[in-house]
Design an enzyme around this catalytic site. Structure first.
Site, PDB file in Angstrom:
ATOM      1  CB  SER A   1      -0.908   0.037   1.242  1.00  0.00           C
ATOM      2  OG  SER A   1      -2.111  -0.572   0.973  1.00  0.00           O
TER       3      SER A   1
ATOM      4  N   PRO B   1     -11.693 -19.636 -14.271  1.00  0.00           N
ATOM      5  CG  PRO B   1     -13.667 -20.858 -14.294  1.00  0.00           C
ATOM      6  CD  PRO B   1     -12.298 -20.805 -14.893  1.00  0.00           C
TER       7      PRO B   1
ATOM      8  CB  THR C   1      -7.649 -15.466 -15.674  1.00  0.00           C
ATOM      9  OG1 THR C   1      -7.884 -16.612 -14.859  1.00  0.00           O
ATOM     10  CG2 THR C   1      -7.050 -14.347 -14.846  1.00  0.00           C
TER      11      THR C   1
ATOM     12  CE  LYS D   1     -21.679  33.530 -24.340  1.00  0.00           C
ATOM     13  NZ  LYS D   1     -21.227  34.891 -24.651  1.00  0.00           N
TER      14      LYS D   1
ATOM     15  CB  CYS E   1       0.541   8.186  -8.016  1.00  0.00           C
ATOM     16  SG  CYS E   1      -0.407   6.775  -8.626  1.00  0.00           S
TER      17      CYS E   1
ATOM     18  CB  ALA F   1      -5.669 -11.044 -13.864  1.00  0.00           C
TER      19      ALA F   1
ATOM     20  CB  ILE G   1      -7.092 -17.466 -11.566  1.00  0.00           C
ATOM     21  CG1 ILE G   1      -6.737 -18.842 -10.988  1.00  0.00           C
ATOM     22  CG2 ILE G   1      -5.918 -16.507 -11.425  1.00  0.00           C
ATOM     23  CD1 ILE G   1      -5.501 -19.489 -11.613  1.00  0.00           C
TER      24      ILE G   1
HETATM   25  P1  FAD Z   1       1.274  -2.268  -8.394  1.00  0.00           P
HETATM   26  O1  FAD Z   1       0.624  -1.163  -7.665  1.00  0.00           O
HETATM   27  O2  FAD Z   1       2.580  -1.992  -9.045  1.00  0.00           O
HETATM   28  O3  FAD Z   1       1.436  -3.485  -7.403  1.00  0.00           O
HETATM   29  C1  FAD Z   1       1.952  -4.707  -7.841  1.00  0.00           C
HETATM   30  C2  FAD Z   1       2.769  -5.318  -6.724  1.00  0.00           C
HETATM   31  O4  FAD Z   1       2.869  -6.715  -6.981  1.00  0.00           O
HETATM   32  C3  FAD Z   1       4.188  -4.808  -6.684  1.00  0.00           C
HETATM   33  O5  FAD Z   1       4.451  -4.146  -5.459  1.00  0.00           O
HETATM   34  C4  FAD Z   1       5.056  -6.039  -6.859  1.00  0.00           C
HETATM   35  O6  FAD Z   1       6.173  -6.063  -5.989  1.00  0.00           O
HETATM   36  C5  FAD Z   1       4.109  -7.157  -6.498  1.00  0.00           C
HETATM   37  N1  FAD Z   1       4.445  -8.427  -7.159  1.00  0.00           N
HETATM   38  C6  FAD Z   1       4.701  -8.625  -8.472  1.00  0.00           C
HETATM   39  N2  FAD Z   1       4.952  -9.923  -8.709  1.00  0.00           N
HETATM   40  C7  FAD Z   1       4.855 -10.553  -7.535  1.00  0.00           C
HETATM   41  C8  FAD Z   1       5.034 -11.905  -7.133  1.00  0.00           C
HETATM   42  N3  FAD Z   1       5.328 -12.854  -8.017  1.00  0.00           N
HETATM   43  N4  FAD Z   1       4.863 -12.209  -5.840  1.00  0.00           N
HETATM   44  C9  FAD Z   1       4.552 -11.253  -4.929  1.00  0.00           C
HETATM   45  N5  FAD Z   1       4.382  -9.955  -5.255  1.00  0.00           N
HETATM   46  C10 FAD Z   1       4.527  -9.624  -6.540  1.00  0.00           C
HETATM   47  N6  FAD Z   1      -1.302   6.123 -12.125  1.00  0.00           N
HETATM   48  C11 FAD Z   1      -2.193   7.131 -12.165  1.00  0.00           C
HETATM   49  O7  FAD Z   1      -3.371   6.888 -12.446  1.00  0.00           O
HETATM   50  N7  FAD Z   1      -1.824   8.415 -11.881  1.00  0.00           N
HETATM   51  C12 FAD Z   1      -0.544   8.730 -11.554  1.00  0.00           C
HETATM   52  O8  FAD Z   1      -0.232   9.908 -11.292  1.00  0.00           O
HETATM   53  C13 FAD Z   1       0.420   7.702 -11.551  1.00  0.00           C
HETATM   54  N8  FAD Z   1       1.711   7.967 -11.256  1.00  0.00           N
HETATM   55  C14 FAD Z   1       2.610   6.938 -11.189  1.00  0.00           C
HETATM   56  C15 FAD Z   1       3.927   7.225 -10.876  1.00  0.00           C
HETATM   57  C16 FAD Z   1       4.851   6.204 -10.793  1.00  0.00           C
HETATM   58  C17 FAD Z   1       6.277   6.532 -10.478  1.00  0.00           C
HETATM   59  C18 FAD Z   1       4.442   4.859 -11.019  1.00  0.00           C
HETATM   60  C19 FAD Z   1       5.435   3.735 -10.904  1.00  0.00           C
HETATM   61  C20 FAD Z   1       3.140   4.568 -11.330  1.00  0.00           C
HETATM   62  C21 FAD Z   1       2.210   5.601 -11.438  1.00  0.00           C
HETATM   63  N9  FAD Z   1       0.885   5.345 -11.769  1.00  0.00           N
HETATM   64  C22 FAD Z   1      -0.017   6.368 -11.826  1.00  0.00           C
HETATM   65  C23 FAD Z   1       0.435   3.984 -12.121  1.00  0.00           C
HETATM   66  C24 FAD Z   1      -0.191   3.258 -10.936  1.00  0.00           C
HETATM   67  O9  FAD Z   1       0.649   3.350  -9.838  1.00  0.00           O
HETATM   68  C25 FAD Z   1      -0.418   1.807 -11.347  1.00  0.00           C
HETATM   69  O10 FAD Z   1      -1.308   1.785 -12.425  1.00  0.00           O
HETATM   70  C26 FAD Z   1      -0.986   0.975 -10.220  1.00  0.00           C
HETATM   71  O11 FAD Z   1      -0.159   0.988  -9.107  1.00  0.00           O
HETATM   72  C27 FAD Z   1      -1.186  -0.456 -10.701  1.00  0.00           C
HETATM   73  O12 FAD Z   1      -1.620  -1.252  -9.657  1.00  0.00           O
HETATM   74  P2  FAD Z   1      -1.265  -2.803  -9.631  1.00  0.00           P
HETATM   75  O13 FAD Z   1      -1.888  -3.363  -8.419  1.00  0.00           O
HETATM   76  O14 FAD Z   1      -1.591  -3.392 -10.944  1.00  0.00           O
HETATM   77  O15 FAD Z   1       0.314  -2.835  -9.539  1.00  0.00           O
END
Ligand code: FAD
Length: 551
Positions: free
Chosen positions: A38, A273, A270, A431, A42, A277, A275
């Site tokens: 958490s 069903p 995915t 406007k 961003c 993502a 799982i």
């Molecule tokens: P993440 O939040 O990246 O979380 C995925 C987590 O899974 C990671 O911490 C990783 O360590 C963990 N993980 C991966 N593989 C494994 C594994 N095999 N086992 C255990 N853990 C694993 N979006 C916006 O909308 N506005 C913004 O201003 C913006 N700014 C950003 C700035 C930065 C620098 C970055 C990096 C991203 C930004 N984003 C922004 C994008 C946004 O942060 C992502 O879209 C979002 O965090 C995606 O969420 P997620 O859960 O898919 O991945």
């Protein structure tokens, strides 16, 4: 019921927290490879400059806090290395001890995010990426001083959102910053004439731009560009985009979609069903054409986490489509967009209409009003809103959000004329800029006005049209379209007979006076088109820059 969640940041933690609110009895295990859950991805770029001074402000929760509030079993530095769908297990490695273990699940949720792409160039290992707290710590340590000496210069590779945010914050920190970008513009989702405004802001703040080129090598204190030139770089940051981290999904044979992300249905299931993502790893459905899309944005990860929890808890839920609504601060500018750009629509063969306006952010007589460049793209056939882009200062976010909402509601562009928006002089105008787009579109779509775009002027002139500038003499002398005839609007009525025969392209500062002129000319039987967005759009477009116009 036992749910195992891979990835403990945006998507994974949204799923876990919502699930607990829906089901007190569920066993919820969150496995996170990095040392933190958490955290505020961003916010990461803003710690580079000290805008977010305390790094710990980026850490929004701890495993202990999540255990106390939500009874979640959160394990950081635990990597999931394999999924066994038959046995319904995951294999986990405790990265602190190297110990391997197995966890069973009834539902598995994959939110592992995306991995920054690093181009395969010599010396690439010297470069940094910015995805998590560990990356940030590495960057800050490098900036604070390295064995190689003080860090005075940085090259950021990639002029997307993260690249530009990093460039700004490194510059704010006092570094000489160069952005290297393969495309010939910054911020690829923007149309060229909008992106130039962002490029101007970067250069005005001392960020050097190397567009239309790539990196061929990373050295200790310089990078080499494709043409052999060297650019000083005590520090290199790769921000050339991200790739969905599909390692686990591919390893267990889950279907991958056409864009390379995990294929999911409208409930984020995915091809298995049990799982789910979501987040950056999963493909989305584009709002305009219903095609597969990769959109690595936080709103979607959070929103889809809520939906995954709903589905697992047996509540009816669907994820819906994505418009790729995004916003970025670039020094004093705000750039925001939603939906399709004009170039994307044209590339897809969708006939579109376009409106550029440059209305003030709030009433002109109230201090501080500034023009915002607003561009709206709509489907020619029925006026349906397809996209919006805005560059400016205050109020850009509000206008893009309003139009993004109208897009989601399936509204036509002229319906923007009738939106009733909050107004008092410090905030807007009677406007509103959003209404103004609707007024312009209503005039065009009802046949009162006809327009052409900045990139269509050369063809019109080549076809015999004359260009007419109806601005004041001062404005004309400060810069005008090549070969433009100058007749100020207030003189036009008396000089009608002296105008050249044939088609006319009329323009003014932003399009409003040209509309008055065009109405006059049309009612005198002339064929006339109004240059959309006027001088303000043309002079900041590639056409304007090609003839050396300065804004
Ligand atoms: P993440 O939040 O990246 O979380 C995925 C987590 O899974 C990671 O911490 C990783 O360590 C963990 N993980 C991966 N593989 C494994 C594994 N095999 N086992 C255990 N853990 C694993 N979006 C916006 O909308 N506005 C913004 O201003 C913006 N700014 C950003 C700035 C930065 C620098 C970055 C990096 C991203 C930004 N984003 C922004 C994008 C946004 O942060 C992502 O879209 C979002 O965090 C995606 O969420 P997620 O859960 O898919 O991945």
């Amino acid at each position: 019921m036992k749910i195992v969640i891979v990835g403990g940041v945006a998507g994974g933690m949204s799923t876990a927290a919502r699930l607990r609110r829906l089901d007190e009895a569920a066993e919820i295990v969150v496995l996170e490879r990095s040392g933190h859950v958490s955290f505020a991805n961003c916010g990461l770029p803003y710690h580079l400059s000290g805008t977010i001074a305390d790094r710990d402000d980026l850490l929004l929760q701890t495993p202990e806090g999540l255990r106390a509030r939500f009874d979640l079993d959160v394990r950081v530095r635990h990597e999931v290395t394999a999924i066994d769908r038959e046995a319904r297990t995951v294999t986990i490695v405790d990265l602190a001890t190297g110990r391997e273990s197995v966890e069973t699940w009834d539902h598995l949720v994959l939110s592992p995010g995306a991995a920054p792409f690093v181009p395969d160039v010599p010396g690439k290992e010297r470069g940094h990426t910015l995805r998590n707290i560990e990356d940030l710590d590495g960057l800050v340590a490098a900036l604070d001083g390295t064995p190689g000496g003080p860090v005075r210069s940085a090259v950021v590779v990639g002029a997307g959102f993260i690249g530009l945010e990093a460039a700004e914050n490194l510059r704010e920190r006092g570094l000489d910053v160069t952005v290297v970008e393969l495309a010939d513009q910054v911020m690829a989702p923007l149309d060229a004439e909008m992106a130039l405004r962002v490029a101007d802001e970067l250069t005005a703040h001392g960020v050097a731009l190397e567009l239309g080129t790539s990196l061929s090598a990373v050295g200790e204190h310089a990078v080499t560009l494709a043409d052999g030139r060297q650019v000083d770089a005590d520090l290199v940051l790769f921000a050339v985009g991200v790739r969905p981290d599909t390692t686990l999904a591919r390893g267990t044979g889950l279907a991958i979609g056409p864009r390379g992300g995990i294929a999911v249905d409208e409930q984020q299931r995915t091809s298995d069903p049990r799982i789910f993502a979501l987040g950056d790893v999963a493909e989305k459905t584009d709002a305009v054409d219903g095609g597969a899309a990769l959109v690595p944005l936080a709103n979607l990860a959070n929103r889809h986490g809520r939906r995954v929890a709903d589905v697992i808890a047996g509540r009816p839920a669907r994820s819906g489509v994505t418009q790729s609504t995004a916003i970025v601060k670039v020094f004093g500018l705000t750039a925001a967009m939603s939906g399709w750009s004009e170039k994307r629509a044209r590339a897809a063969g969708v006939p579109v209409g376009v409106v550029h306006t440059h209305a003030a952010s709030h009433a002109g007589y109230y201090p501080g009003a500034q023009a915002m460049a607003l561009k709206v793209v709509y489907r020619e056939s029925d006026g349906r809103l397809l996209g919006v882009q805005a560059i400016g200062h205050e109020g850009v976010d509000k206008r893009v959000d309003v139009i993004a909402t109208a897009m989601r509601a399936g509204m036509a562009v002229e319906a923007l004329a009738d939106l009733e928006l909050a107004y008092a002089p410090p905030f807007g105008s009677a406007k509103d800029p959003v209404n103004v787009v609707g007024y312009v579109a209503e005039n065009r779509r009802s046949g009162l006005d006809d327009a052409l775009q900045w990139h269509e002027v050369a063809a019109a002139v080549g076809g015999g049209a004359s260009v007419l500038d109806v601005r004041t003499s001062e404005e004309h002398e400060a810069g005008h379209l090549p070969g433009a005839l100058h007749v100020p609007l207030d003189d036009l009525r008396s000089r009608l007979a002296a105008l050249p025969a044939g088609d006319l392209v009329v323009y003014c500062g932003v399009g409003q006076r040209a509309h008055v002129a065009a109405r006059l000319l049309r009612q005198h039987g002339r064929r006339v088109r109004n240059l959309d967005g006027g001088w303000q759009t043309w002079s900041t477009s590639p056409a304007g820059r090609a003839v050396g116009v300065l804004v």
